[in-house]
Design an enzyme around this catalytic site. Structure first.
Site, mmCIF file in Angstrom:
data_model
loop_
_atom_site.group_PDB
_atom_site.id
_atom_site.type_symbol
_atom_site.label_atom_id
_atom_site.label_comp_id
_atom_site.label_asym_id
_atom_site.label_seq_id
_atom_site.Cartn_x
_atom_site.Cartn_y
_atom_site.Cartn_z
ATOM 1 N N ASP A 64 0.803 -1.230 0.000
ATOM 2 C CA ASP A 64 0.000 0.000 0.000
ATOM 3 C C ASP A 64 0.833 1.276 0.000
ATOM 4 O OD1 ASP A 64 0.996 -0.146 2.526
ATOM 5 O OD2 ASP A 64 -0.946 -0.273 3.549
ATOM 6 N N ASN A 123 7.819 -17.048 25.822
ATOM 7 C CA ASN A 123 8.623 -16.776 27.011
ATOM 8 C C ASN A 123 8.171 -15.505 27.723
ATOM 9 O OD1 ASN A 123 11.150 -17.114 28.712
ATOM 10 N ND2 ASN A 123 11.462 -15.061 27.850
ATOM 11 N N ASP A 156 8.703 -11.627 31.537
ATOM 12 C CA ASP A 156 8.541 -13.074 31.339
ATOM 13 C C ASP A 156 7.170 -13.536 31.806
ATOM 14 O OD1 ASP A 156 11.207 -13.098 30.546
ATOM 15 O OD2 ASP A 156 11.599 -15.010 31.559
ATOM 16 N N ASP A 168 9.647 -18.989 19.886
ATOM 17 C CA ASP A 168 10.772 -18.115 20.201
ATOM 18 C C ASP A 168 11.383 -18.479 21.560
ATOM 19 O OD1 ASP A 168 12.245 -15.589 19.640
ATOM 20 O OD2 ASP A 168 11.211 -14.872 21.434
ATOM 21 N N GLU A 184 13.183 -22.518 18.819
ATOM 22 C CA GLU A 184 14.469 -21.830 18.852
ATOM 23 C C GLU A 184 15.131 -22.186 20.184
ATOM 24 O OE1 GLU A 184 16.488 -17.386 18.896
ATOM 25 O OE2 GLU A 184 14.575 -17.763 19.864
HETATM 26 MG MG MG Z 1 2.480 -1.376 3.809
#
Ligand code: MG
Length: 652
Positions: A59, A137, A318, A354, A396
């Site tokens: 956009d 986390n 956390d 993550d 991860e």
């Molecule tokens: Mg955009």
């Protein structure tokens, strides 16, 4: 002595791989095939990791967005990709999205829920799955859960986070569930709470005495001084100019409200060069002068509020899932799972989790218990909505070595193999290939001990690491070699946005430089608004663009395309197990992979010299490889030569 018969499918770079009728096709192999990719094959095939905010802007607002991703599905097809890992797309406080403020909402900068559904559906029609990045986390400090937890210590959200009146005593006593028995922090900090102080406050900063005094007042609040040289910073980015009331004294009265406290500043625009003034980590008492400094300034908080824990930044508190053997009973777990259900029901085919080692502060058994509960919970939802096979989920689990990471396979079907890339870059930079296949086999053996059907998520670099090109000295031939190795290795390869263009960049000046926008055309703009000007425009030359590299048969982009196409064509490459083959040369990585009666021999020259290779146990070679990069392969009887950093694949 086994004789390898090399089928002539294509000579070298630039010729179609699909001219050979004996080539075995597997779904997703390009060639205009309309075959739907089956889940089982999808798991072995290629994933593309992208940062939505810097990938493609639909956009023109400068931000990459979900519609921009949808508009580039043909690009992923051209790369042989069958799944996309999107950077976090949920509502958040930062550009990168790892501080989620609402797990059930889409970040409006990236688009709408309808845009996301459209992407999922259109991608699926092309055999491409969408994986969401899930941050378990911690949440962002803008999350209403955290705000309510801070505001109401006896309320329902207090247990969503990790609070303590006396962290040292609680850690020593083993009272912090989040630490799972650890008696000190492995990473992260206890941050003081603001003490719940809000309302009409007067701030007096004595600049020469290096103190600030805060008092309650009934005086009227003041409008910020627009001519100020000193500022009060608090709340959601409120910057109030102070009034100079004598030689070195600056004051203001405001209606104060801040979840984190406040700071003092001598610049309205910069945080650099000592312009930020703060406290020493201890709480401020109203009415008492409080020492401030600009050498190690901490957020200034009010005494008596206790502390909360954050493994990463103060803005990412956390989450607390309670005792690790009962996580599924914790309110935070249930709330997160409800949000995951929503996205899974929308059609999401996988999750990337993550920072999973920090959920319980590097306590592996506790993390594994959490992850198993989380995976089972999400996979049940996936199957309930009729998903094919099992939900894909990759962790991860960033550990020091593969031995430490391997137990995470007891919790998750897939984990990123950082150790694969660390080995690869080390060996390429040392010109030593002969132990590479053995090392990869060793890693896979470790994983297999923990999960028979493990999915080894191999990769070069990602959004948190210095770019592979930088690690390899910006040597394009080394980069092509790394790409060829990645796409001829066992496991599930992840290709990170820009890696296929040879992007370089390091974290030394900010993570933005390893999250550089895609340069689609020679002359067009790049979606850089999210990165705050931290873009290497010298790197983003016309010639590094997708447009330019598509037109150049020798580009790194075309190495990725060519090897991806081969991987999707030869099942042995996509899902075969690696078996080291000895050669007579320390620079050469040499292995076989076999699946469904098909065998390929893979050879890579990790050095800058021409090498001669004599594969052990092979008595005769034909003249042509099915796949070559970085130069021609010359076959002579039972041996062949490889140009510097060249790769070759021979099919049986
Ligand atoms: Mg955009």
């Amino acid at each position: 002595m086994k004789r390898i018969h090399f089928v002539v499918c294509a000579l070298i770079l630039g010729l179609s791989l699909f001219s050979c009728s004996s080539c075995r096709k597997i779904p997703g192999g390009g060639n205009g095939s309309t075959t739907t990719i089956e889940k089982g094959d999808n798991l072995a095939n290629i994933t593309y990791q992208l940062n939505v905010y810097s990938f493609a802007d639909s956009d023109g607002d400068g931000w990459g967005d979900l519609k921009g991703v949808t508009q580039h599905l043909d690009y992923f097809e051209s790369l042989g990709v069958s799944s996309l890992w999107l950077s976090p797309i949920q509502a958040c406080g930062s550009y990168h999205g790892y501080d989620v403020s609402d797990y059930s909402a889409i970040n409006p900068k990236l688009g709408t829920e309808a845009d996301f559904k459209d992407l999922i559906d259109k991608a699926k029609a092309k055999g491409i799955d969408i994986y969401m990045d899930y941050v378990l986390n911690h949440s962002g400090d803008q999350n209403p859960w955290f705000r309510q937890a801070c505001a109401d210590p006896s309320g329902p959200y207090r247990n969503y986070y990790v609070f303590s009146e006396d962290p040292n005593a609680d850690m020593r006593a083993g009272k912090v569930d989040n630490f799972a028995g650890a008696t000190s922090t492995r990473m992260g900090t206890w941050h003081p709470l603001s003490g719940g102080v809000s309302g009409r406050l007067h701030f007096k900063w004595d600049y020469s005495a290096r103190t600030v005094t805060v008092t309650r007042t009934e005086e009227a609040a003041q409008k910020p001084n627009t001519e100020a040289t000193r500022w009060l910073y608090y709340g959601d980015n409120v910057l109030a100019g102070l009034y100079q009331t004598s030689a070195d004294v600056f004051e203001i009265t405001v209606d104060f409200n801040s979840s984190w406290g406040f700071l003092l500043r001598t610049s309205a625009t910069s945080w650099e060069g000592g312009t930020k003034w703060g406290g020493n980590g201890k709480g401020l008492t109203l009415g008492t002068p409080y020492a401030v400094n600009n050498s190690n300034p901490q957020d200034i908080t009010f005494a008596g509020g206790g502390y909360y824990f954050a493994s990463f930044d103060r803005s990412m508190p956390d989450l607390n899932y309670g005792p690790y053997d009962k996580v599924a009973e914790s309110p935070a777990f249930k709330d997160l799972a409800a949000s995951a259900d929503k996205w899974i029901n929308l059609g999401v085919g996988g999750l990337r989790l993550d920072a999973v080692v920090w959920i319980y502060q590097e306590q592996t058994a506790a993390n594994v218990a959490f992850l198993k509960a989380w995976y089972d919970r999400c996979n049940t939802a996936y199957k309930a909505r009729g998903g094919a096979g099992d939900l894909y989920m990759v962790g991860e689990a960033w550990c020091d070595n593969a031995e430490q990471m391997a137990p995470y396979y007891q919790g998750l079907p897939s984990n990123f193999n950082f150790y694969y890339y660390w080995t690869l870059k080390d060996r390429i930079n040392r010109g030593k290939g002969d132990d590479f296949a053995r090392t990869v086999s060793y890693f896979r053996g470790l994983f297999r001990q923990n999960r028979a059907d493990f999915i080894d998520a191999i990769k070069l670099t990602n959004h948190d690491e210095d770019r592979a090109a930088s690690d390899l000295g910006r040597d394009v031939n080394k980069e092509k070699l790394a790409a060829a190795v990645l796409l001829t290795s066992p496991g599930k390869p992840f290709v990170y946005q820009g890696e296929e263009l040879g992007y370089w960049g390091t974290k030394s000046h900010g993570d933005e430089y390893i999250r550089t926008p895609m340069k689609w055309t020679r002359s067009g703009n790049v979606p850089a608004a999210a990165l705050g000007g931290k873009v290497d425009n010298a790197m983003l030359s016309p010639e590094i663009s997708v447009e330019a590299q598509t037109a150049d048969p020798a580009s790194i982009l075309n190495v990725y395309r060519k090897f991806a196409e081969a991987r999707n064509t030869y099942k042995a490459l996509a899902s075969g197990e690696i078996a080291e083959v000895s050669s007579n040369n320390a620079a050469v990585a040499l292995w076989k992979m076999a699946a469904d009666g098909q065998t390929v021999l893979v050879a890579h020259n990790f050095s800058d010299k021409v090498v001669s290779v004599s594969p052990a146990g092979i008595s005769e070679l034909s003249k042509d490889a099915i796949l070559v990069s970085n130069g021609a392969v010359n076959v002579n009887g039972s041996s062949f030569t490889l140009a510097p950093y060249a790769s070759a694949v021979f099919a049986q």
